[in-house]
Design a protein around this motif. Sequence first.
Motif, short mmCIF file in Angstrom:
data_model
loop_
_atom_site.label_atom_id
_atom_site.label_comp_id
_atom_site.label_asym_id
_atom_site.label_seq_id
_atom_site.Cartn_x
_atom_site.Cartn_y
_atom_site.Cartn_z
N GLU A 176 -0.95 8.79 3.57
CA GLU A 176 0.55 8.36 3.61
C GLU A 176 0.91 7.07 3.48
OE1 GLU A 176 3.15 10.26 6.18
OE2 GLU A 176 1.87 12.35 5.76
N MET A 177 -0.31 6.42 3.94
CA MET A 177 0.13 4.73 4.12
C MET A 177 0.23 4.10 2.71
SD MET A 177 -1.00 2.12 7.38
CE MET A 177 -1.15 3.99 8.52
N PHE A 178 -1.52 5.17 2.48
CA PHE A 178 -2.11 4.33 1.49
C PHE A 178 -1.01 4.06 0.14
CE2 PHE A 178 -4.95 4.02 -1.93
CZ PHE A 178 -5.38 2.37 -2.55
N ALA A 179 -0.25 5.82 -0.11
CA ALA A 179 0.55 6.20 -0.75
C ALA A 179 1.27 4.78 -1.12
CB ALA A 179 0.98 7.46 -0.88
N PHE A 180 2.07 4.76 0.17
CA PHE A 180 2.98 3.65 -0.11
C PHE A 180 3.02 2.35 -0.46
CE2 PHE A 180 4.91 0.56 3.08
CZ PHE A 180 6.24 0.18 2.75
N MET A 181 2.00 1.84 0.32
CA MET A 181 0.83 0.67 -0.23
C MET A 181 0.58 0.32 -1.90
SD MET A 181 -1.78 -0.47 2.74
CE MET A 181 -2.83 -1.79 1.69
N ARG A 182 0.37 1.23 -2.19
CA ARG A 182 0.25 1.47 -3.99
C ARG A 182 1.29 1.99 -4.32
NH1 ARG A 182 -5.10 3.80 -6.32
NH2 ARG A 182 -5.35 1.62 -5.99
N SER A 183 2.91 1.63 -3.94
CA SER A 183 3.83 2.41 -4.39
C SER A 183 4.30 0.86 -4.24
CB SER A 183 4.55 2.95 -4.60
OG SER A 183 4.38 3.39 -2.73
N SER A 184 3.90 0.20 -3.45
CA SER A 184 4.94 -1.34 -3.54
C SER A 184 3.94 -2.21 -3.52
CB SER A 184 5.28 -1.13 -1.66
OG SER A 184 3.66 -0.92 -0.63
N GLY A 185 2.55 -1.56 -4.33
CA GLY A 185 2.03 -3.02 -5.38
C GLY A 185 1.24 -3.49 -4.15
N MET A 186 0.72 -2.73 -3.21
CA MET A 186 0.05 -3.61 -1.90
C MET A 186 -1.86 -3.64 -2.15
SD MET A 186 2.93 -3.89 0.76
CE MET A 186 2.15 -3.86 2.53
N ALA A 187 -1.78 -2.00 -2.97
CA ALA A 187 -2.86 -1.72 -2.19
C ALA A 187 -3.99 -2.59 -4.14
CB ALA A 187 -2.20 -0.40 -2.25
N PRO A 188 -4.54 -2.86 -4.00
CA PRO A 188 -6.13 -3.38 -4.67
C PRO A 188 -6.09 -2.06 -6.30
CG PRO A 188 -7.29 -3.11 -2.59
CD PRO A 188 -6.36 -2.69 -2.39
N GLU A 189 -5.27 -2.59 -7.31
CA GLU A 189 -5.56 -1.08 -8.43
C GLU A 189 -7.19 -0.86 -8.39
OE1 GLU A 189 -3.52 0.16 -10.17
OE2 GLU A 189 -1.65 -0.83 -8.84
N ASP A 190 -7.94 -0.84 -8.12
CA ASP A 190 -9.39 -0.94 -8.09
C ASP A 190 -9.69 -0.14 -7.32
OD1 ASP A 190 -9.23 -3.17 -6.90
OD2 ASP A 190 -11.18 -4.21 -7.90
N PHE A 191 -8.88 -0.02 -6.01
CA PHE A 191 -9.89 0.73 -4.91
C PHE A 191 -8.91 2.20 -4.65
CE2 PHE A 191 -9.46 1.87 -0.81
CZ PHE A 191 -10.85 1.72 0.04
N GLU A 192 -10.11 3.56 -4.59
CA GLU A 192 -9.25 4.52 -4.08
C GLU A 192 -9.27 4.59 -3.16
OE1 GLU A 192 -6.66 6.47 -5.69
OE2 GLU A 192 -7.19 5.31 -7.46
N LEU A 193 -8.86 5.44 -1.91
CA LEU A 193 -9.28 5.61 -0.61
C LEU A 193 -10.08 7.07 -1.07
CD1 LEU A 193 -7.80 4.79 1.93
CD2 LEU A 193 -6.74 6.84 1.71
N PRO A 194 -11.77 6.83 -0.28
CA PRO A 194 -12.55 7.95 -0.61
C PRO A 194 -11.47 9.86 0.04
CG PRO A 194 -13.13 6.20 0.42
CD PRO A 194 -12.37 5.98 0.72
N ASP A 195 -12.13 10.62 -0.60
CA ASP A 195 -11.59 11.23 -0.25
C ASP A 195 -12.00 12.36 1.60
OD1 ASP A 195 -10.26 12.30 -2.41
OD2 ASP A 195 -12.07 14.08 -3.27
N ASP A 196 -12.88 11.74 1.69
CA ASP A 196 -13.96 12.06 3.45
C ASP A 196 -13.05 11.01 4.14
OD1 ASP A 196 -15.12 10.41 2.69
OD2 ASP A 196 -17.56 11.52 3.49
N PHE A 197 -12.09 9.93 3.86
CA PHE A 197 -12.03 8.62 4.41
C PHE A 197 -11.10 9.61 6.17
CE2 PHE A 197 -9.74 4.71 6.39
CZ PHE A 197 -10.56 4.09 6.67
#
Length: 272
Positions: A176-197
């Motif tokens: 949820e936090m990562f989705a929030f960061m992505r939607s507010s432009g705070m997450a690097p575009e080239d980074f995906e959260l690994p499924d098992d994180f």
Amino acid sequence: MDRQLTLMAVHAHPDDEVIGTGGILAKYTAEGVRTVLVTCTNGEQGDGPGGVKPGEPGHDDAAVAERRLSELSESVAHLGISHLELLGYRDSGMDGWEGNGHADAFANVPVETAAARLAELMERYRPQVIVTYDENGNYGHPDHIQAHRIAVAAAEMTGIPDKLYYTAVPRERIREMFAFMRSSGMAPEDFELPDDFGTPEELISSVVDVSPYVENKVKALQAHASQGENIFLLKMPPEAQHQAFSHEFFIRQTCRVDAPAHEDDLFAGLRD
Ligand SMILES: [Zn+2]
């Protein structure tokens, strides 16, 4: 029960104390529990002034360590921690960094040597509750893995803690936090959260509400200003910060007292 209730948190670097355990350290101190933070390394491999990385020109290990240890004292004051104990080992740096090869790097110290020093602290403070990282160091940093190993070894050597916990980051929450960061432009575009994180919810035994201490955590994190660039939580708006900081999560690894399988207090079963 006439023993002084004591909580010991075993961390690798100055700043690691805040995000996963700053709330319990502040809360239990406020409730009269003695709290002990053990920081294993001096953080030499952190950023120098202006974000200079280890190995780059201008990175001065000794100066970085001095700065980070002074930031750590400030953080400890914001959290109200009763005792800070420094093991003083050299920061090994992230997996793959040149610092990994340093003979004195914490990750290269024999587990039994460092565990013996930690065991002395356990003998001195006799903590009923100990908190450290899981076997993967939560995210694979060699010093976090080593902190886990020495904490488990010292707990076994001394037989002192009644309850041993690993910090956890619930998988759903981090998504949820990562989705929030992505939607507010705070997450690097080239980074995906690994499924098992993160930790699957069903493994989490203990959730502590630390919402009255969110402000202490934010201030403690701000005290680590020299590493501020790396601390994405400092860049989040206050509501999101509150959401991220208000609860702390643990996996109970050892329990020698009678406590419920799911608990909201790390001292459950240890109180009168
Ligand atoms: Zn760390």
